[in-house]
Scaffold this active site. Sequence first.
Site, PDB file in Angstrom:
ATOM      1  N   HIS A 192      62.873  59.761 138.445  1.00 48.08           N
ATOM      2  CA  HIS A 192      62.727  58.696 139.444  1.00 48.08           C
ATOM      3  C   HIS A 192      61.663  59.057 140.474  1.00 48.08           C
ATOM      4  CE1 HIS A 192      67.198  57.520 138.574  1.00 48.08           C
ATOM      5  NE2 HIS A 192      66.413  57.391 137.526  1.00 48.08           N
ATOM      6  N   HIS A 250      65.219  49.410 134.744  1.00 48.77           N
ATOM      7  CA  HIS A 250      65.393  50.836 135.011  1.00 48.77           C
ATOM      8  C   HIS A 250      64.883  51.664 133.837  1.00 48.77           C
ATOM      9  CE1 HIS A 250      66.908  54.367 137.028  1.00 48.77           C
ATOM     10  NE2 HIS A 250      67.273  54.795 135.822  1.00 48.77           N
ATOM     11  N   HIS A 301      64.742  59.548 127.480  1.00 44.18           N
ATOM     12  CA  HIS A 301      63.926  60.685 127.895  1.00 44.18           C
ATOM     13  C   HIS A 301      63.420  61.517 126.716  1.00 44.18           C
ATOM     14  CE1 HIS A 301      65.060  59.734 131.936  1.00 44.18           C
ATOM     15  NE2 HIS A 301      66.334  59.941 131.698  1.00 44.18           N
TER      16      HIS A 301
END
Length: 310
Positions: free
Chosen positions: A78, A235, A262
């Site tokens: 983030h 997101h 990820h």
Amino acid sequence: MVFQNTLKKYVMASGIGLHTGARVTIKLHPAPVDSGIRFVRTDLDPVALIPANIGYVTETSLATTVGNAAGSVSTIEHLMAAFFGMGIDNAIVEIDGPEVPIMDGSAYPFVAMIKQVGLSSQKAPRRYIEILEPVTVSSGDKTVTISPCDSLYVSVGIDFDHPMIARQQFDSRVTPHIFERRISRARTFGFLKEVEYLKENGLALGGCLDNALVLDDKTILNQDGLRFSDEFVRHKALDLIGDIYLLGNPVLGKIDSFKSGHAIHHLLSKELLNRPYTWRLVELDAERPADPWAVQAISGEKGIFTSVSV
């Protein structure tokens, strides 16, 4: 954004880690040109310096972690997305714990920190990774493709067997304005059964309704509801942007992802490095008015530094 940027001065914030539950303080500092983003673990003796770079990624299962023999820092995606989205090339992140604080579960608190102190232009050219040929990586039903484009453009799709999510698609060019308004405020999310399992196994210890969207079998448990009707896929776009910035330079390319995370983001970055003929580093021409989101190469060969003009 012809030139590199850093912060005008340092700014700090505190919060808890999503997985460790530990309170941690971070300080974002200006940094010299061509130094990139670097984490400094001030709680270790000696302090640990950890570059935010693909070569230092050590874990991608629940979050992205970078580390070396001296230490590690987790859940960096983030903050990295905020650096990319707001145009920060060089910064030192002092942190007194092993995990970046989750804040409200989005990148917006970090965007607000950057805006609080402002950007300082550095008289050194900003280098972009220009994609020249498509590269695709897959893992089961997950896939990510990056292909040539005159800006960073993300096309992200997700598909969850849940009535509040189902299949969602988010497509957008990524500029500082768009990132701040359309992407940065989207929060991380998880399912109640999974959160309970993780906590039983010593993870997600800091997770709560204040820093994540939590869903049971039918609905969202957060009383404030969604910030966007498609907050879940936005997101995922945020995570993608943060992970790709670990390449070390902003990217000019279109990224199509479906059900990615990820691990596959990291796989794409490694594949790009393994195929140096599919990209090159380019610079904008500072002598002419420039649109930093639309560049055209005027010289150079694949895989080497070159100059560009618009």
